[in-house]
Design a protein around this motif. Structure first.
Motif, PDB file in Angstrom:
ATOM      1  N   TYR A 175      15.495  21.536  33.913  1.00 52.00           N
ATOM      2  CA  TYR A 175      16.775  20.877  34.153  1.00 52.00           C
ATOM      3  C   TYR A 175      16.889  20.446  35.615  1.00 52.00           C
ATOM      4  O   TYR A 175      17.464  19.386  35.920  1.00 52.00           O
ATOM      5  CB  TYR A 175      17.932  21.799  33.784  1.00 52.00           C
ATOM      6  N   THR A 176      16.365  21.253  36.517  1.00 55.40           N
ATOM      7  CA  THR A 176      16.406  20.901  37.936  1.00 55.40           C
ATOM      8  C   THR A 176      15.622  19.624  38.188  1.00 55.40           C
ATOM      9  O   THR A 176      16.095  18.706  38.886  1.00 55.40           O
ATOM     10  CB  THR A 176      15.841  22.045  38.792  1.00 55.40           C
ATOM     11  N   LYS A 177      14.436  19.524  37.636  1.00 56.42           N
ATOM     12  CA  LYS A 177      13.626  18.319  37.802  1.00 56.42           C
ATOM     13  C   LYS A 177      14.308  17.109  37.186  1.00 56.42           C
ATOM     14  O   LYS A 177      14.307  16.016  37.769  1.00 56.42           O
ATOM     15  CB  LYS A 177      12.245  18.534  37.183  1.00 56.42           C
ATOM     16  N   ALA A 178      14.913  17.302  36.015  1.00 57.62           N
ATOM     17  CA  ALA A 178      15.612  16.196  35.363  1.00 57.62           C
ATOM     18  C   ALA A 178      16.796  15.736  36.201  1.00 57.62           C
ATOM     19  O   ALA A 178      17.061  14.526  36.326  1.00 57.62           O
ATOM     20  CB  ALA A 178      16.075  16.624  33.973  1.00 57.62           C
ATOM     21  N   LYS A 179      17.527  16.682  36.783  1.00 65.33           N
ATOM     22  CA  LYS A 179      18.669  16.332  37.632  1.00 65.33           C
ATOM     23  C   LYS A 179      18.199  15.554  38.861  1.00 65.33           C
ATOM     24  O   LYS A 179      18.811  14.531  39.237  1.00 65.33           O
ATOM     25  CB  LYS A 179      19.398  17.595  38.077  1.00 65.33           C
ATOM     26  N   GLU A 180      17.133  16.012  39.495  1.00 69.17           N
ATOM     27  CA  GLU A 180      16.637  15.337  40.690  1.00 69.17           C
ATOM     28  C   GLU A 180      16.207  13.905  40.380  1.00 69.17           C
ATOM     29  O   GLU A 180      16.495  12.976  41.150  1.00 69.17           O
ATOM     30  CB  GLU A 180      15.482  16.135  41.286  1.00 69.17           C
ATOM     31  N   ASP A 207      33.824  14.311  30.006  1.00 64.26           N
ATOM     32  CA  ASP A 207      33.263  15.657  30.135  1.00 64.26           C
ATOM     33  C   ASP A 207      31.851  15.590  29.547  1.00 64.26           C
ATOM     34  O   ASP A 207      31.646  15.812  28.362  1.00 64.26           O
ATOM     35  CB  ASP A 207      34.139  16.653  29.371  1.00 64.26           C
ATOM     36  N   ARG A 208      30.917  15.305  30.384  1.00 64.71           N
ATOM     37  CA  ARG A 208      29.571  14.848  30.055  1.00 64.71           C
ATOM     38  C   ARG A 208      29.649  13.402  29.570  1.00 64.71           C
ATOM     39  O   ARG A 208      30.682  12.959  29.069  1.00 64.71           O
ATOM     40  CB  ARG A 208      28.853  15.739  29.047  1.00 64.71           C
ATOM     41  N   SER A 209      28.568  12.678  29.738  1.00 68.76           N
ATOM     42  CA  SER A 209      28.641  11.235  29.550  1.00 68.76           C
ATOM     43  C   SER A 209      27.312  10.703  29.043  1.00 68.76           C
ATOM     44  O   SER A 209      26.507  11.445  28.461  1.00 68.76           O
ATOM     45  CB  SER A 209      28.980  10.591  30.894  1.00 68.76           C
ATOM     46  N   TRP A 210      27.089   9.410  29.294  1.00 68.88           N
ATOM     47  CA  TRP A 210      25.818   8.803  28.897  1.00 68.88           C
ATOM     48  C   TRP A 210      24.634   9.430  29.628  1.00 68.88           C
ATOM     49  O   TRP A 210      23.488   9.217  29.237  1.00 68.88           O
ATOM     50  CB  TRP A 210      25.854   7.292  29.130  1.00 68.88           C
ATOM     51  N   TYR A 211      24.896  10.242  30.651  1.00 62.95           N
ATOM     52  CA  TYR A 211      23.796  10.911  31.353  1.00 62.95           C
ATOM     53  C   TYR A 211      23.224  12.080  30.565  1.00 62.95           C
ATOM     54  O   TYR A 211      22.304  12.761  31.037  1.00 62.95           O
ATOM     55  CB  TYR A 211      24.245  11.347  32.746  1.00 62.95           C
ATOM     56  N   ASN A 212      23.740  12.325  29.365  1.00 67.20           N
ATOM     57  CA  ASN A 212      23.097  13.295  28.477  1.00 67.20           C
ATOM     58  C   ASN A 212      21.625  12.949  28.252  1.00 67.20           C
ATOM     59  O   ASN A 212      20.782  13.841  28.111  1.00 67.20           O
ATOM     60  CB  ASN A 212      23.814  13.332  27.123  1.00 67.20           C
TER      61      ASN A 212
END
Length: 304
Positions: free
Chosen positions: A227-232, A142-147
């Motif tokens: 957050y959108t830019k980080a996700k992309e 539930d969330r991971s190293w992608y933090n």
């Protein structure tokens, strides 16, 4: 604010109320054991039918998850599933439905808190490695190293060098996991700006869920575009053949759960493992055995 012009306050409160009802439905799901859901009420006949169909499909998929669990144990597979997405995207909801019928010794959830002072000095992936599965286990992160690619980047909790090192390392790290025999599946739960806004309002108005709203969650509203830019960037730089990303459309929470579970099952070449018929043995009764009475003071008061 979204509702200053588009919606009046009465309509807004109705939408919040509908969302709260849906959240209570979630808790109801976790208690229902009877597969016959025909008597579950709903405001309209169409809503009742939709809920019945949802429950029946959820139970069917959970039955398949039990078969998957048996296969993982029998074949000594190692499975890792990552759940990422914005706050209130529904990650926790689908994790609950996946693990609800499973053996917690086989399928366990890893939800790591913020790193402590010691962990901050370790190799970034070190604390996650400790939670990876052994043979015959499933681990749901539930969330991971992608933090590091998300909240740490947006909130400034890591340096630019640490951020770039993460992207250099994570593809190789995940390739190593796959080569070691781990089946790795990565999900991103996608919701709209408006839907997150509505869910946050619902949490504010629900005393049972206010604890879910942290200062970090509230700050994420301010930094939506960051957050959108980080996700992309994250999806672009870490979508690799060995461990691709899968995006779950999660505005409709119930559909998102069913779609995610169905997709997860499709990623695994599991088969039903045959088991011998279970025969309940007769209880052995010893005539010399006497059951000792329990003092009345030890019983929990029967208030209900």
């Amino acid at each position: 604010m979204f509702y200053n012009n588009a919606l009046d306050s009465q309509e807004l409160m109705q939408r919040i109320a509908n969302d709260l009802i849906d959240s209570y439905d979630e808790e109801l799901e976790l208690e229902i054991e009877d597969r016959e859901v025909d008597d579950i009420g709903a405001p309209t006949a169409a809503d009742k039918l939709a809920r019945q169909q949802y429950f029946k499909e959820l139970f069917r998929l959970q039955g398949e998850l039990v078969k998957l669990q048996d296969w993982v144990q029998h074949s000594r597979e190692k499975v890792v599933i990552l759940f990422e997405g914005r706050d209130a995207a529904g990650k926790g909801g689908v994790i609950k439905r996946i693990t609800q019928r499973l053996n917690p010794r086989v399928a366990r959830v890893a939800a790591l808190p913020a790193p402590n002072d010691r962990e901050r000095t370790q190799w970034y992936f070190q604390r996650y490695v400790a939670h990876l599965p052994a043979a015959g286990e499933i681990v749901l992160f539930d969330r991971s190293w992608y933090n590091r690619a998300g909240v740490e980047r947006v909130m400034g909790f890591c340096s630019d060098d640490e951020y770039e090192e993460f992207f250099r390392t994570v593809p190789e790290f995940e390739k190593m996991l796959v080569r070691s025999g781990i089946r790795l599946v990565k999900y991103w739960f996608s919701i709209t700006d408006e839907e997150q806004h509505l869910r946050f309002l619902g949490r504010i108005h629900d005393p049972l869920k206010q604890w879910k709203l942290s200062p970090m969650d509230l700050e994420s509203r301010v930094r939506w575009e960051a957050y959108t830019k980080a996700k992309e960037t994250m999806l672009e730089r870490t979508h690799i053949p060995e461990a691709p990303w899968w995006v779950v459309q999660a505005v409709d929470k119930k559909k998102a759960r069913l779609n995610c579970i169905a997709h997860l099952l499709a990623q695994m070449p599991y088969q039903e493992v045959p088991h011998p018929a279970v025969v309940l043995p007769d209880r052995v009764r010893n005539p010399e055995y006497l059951r000792q009475p329990v003092p009345a003071s030890m019983y929990v008061p029967e208030v209900y």
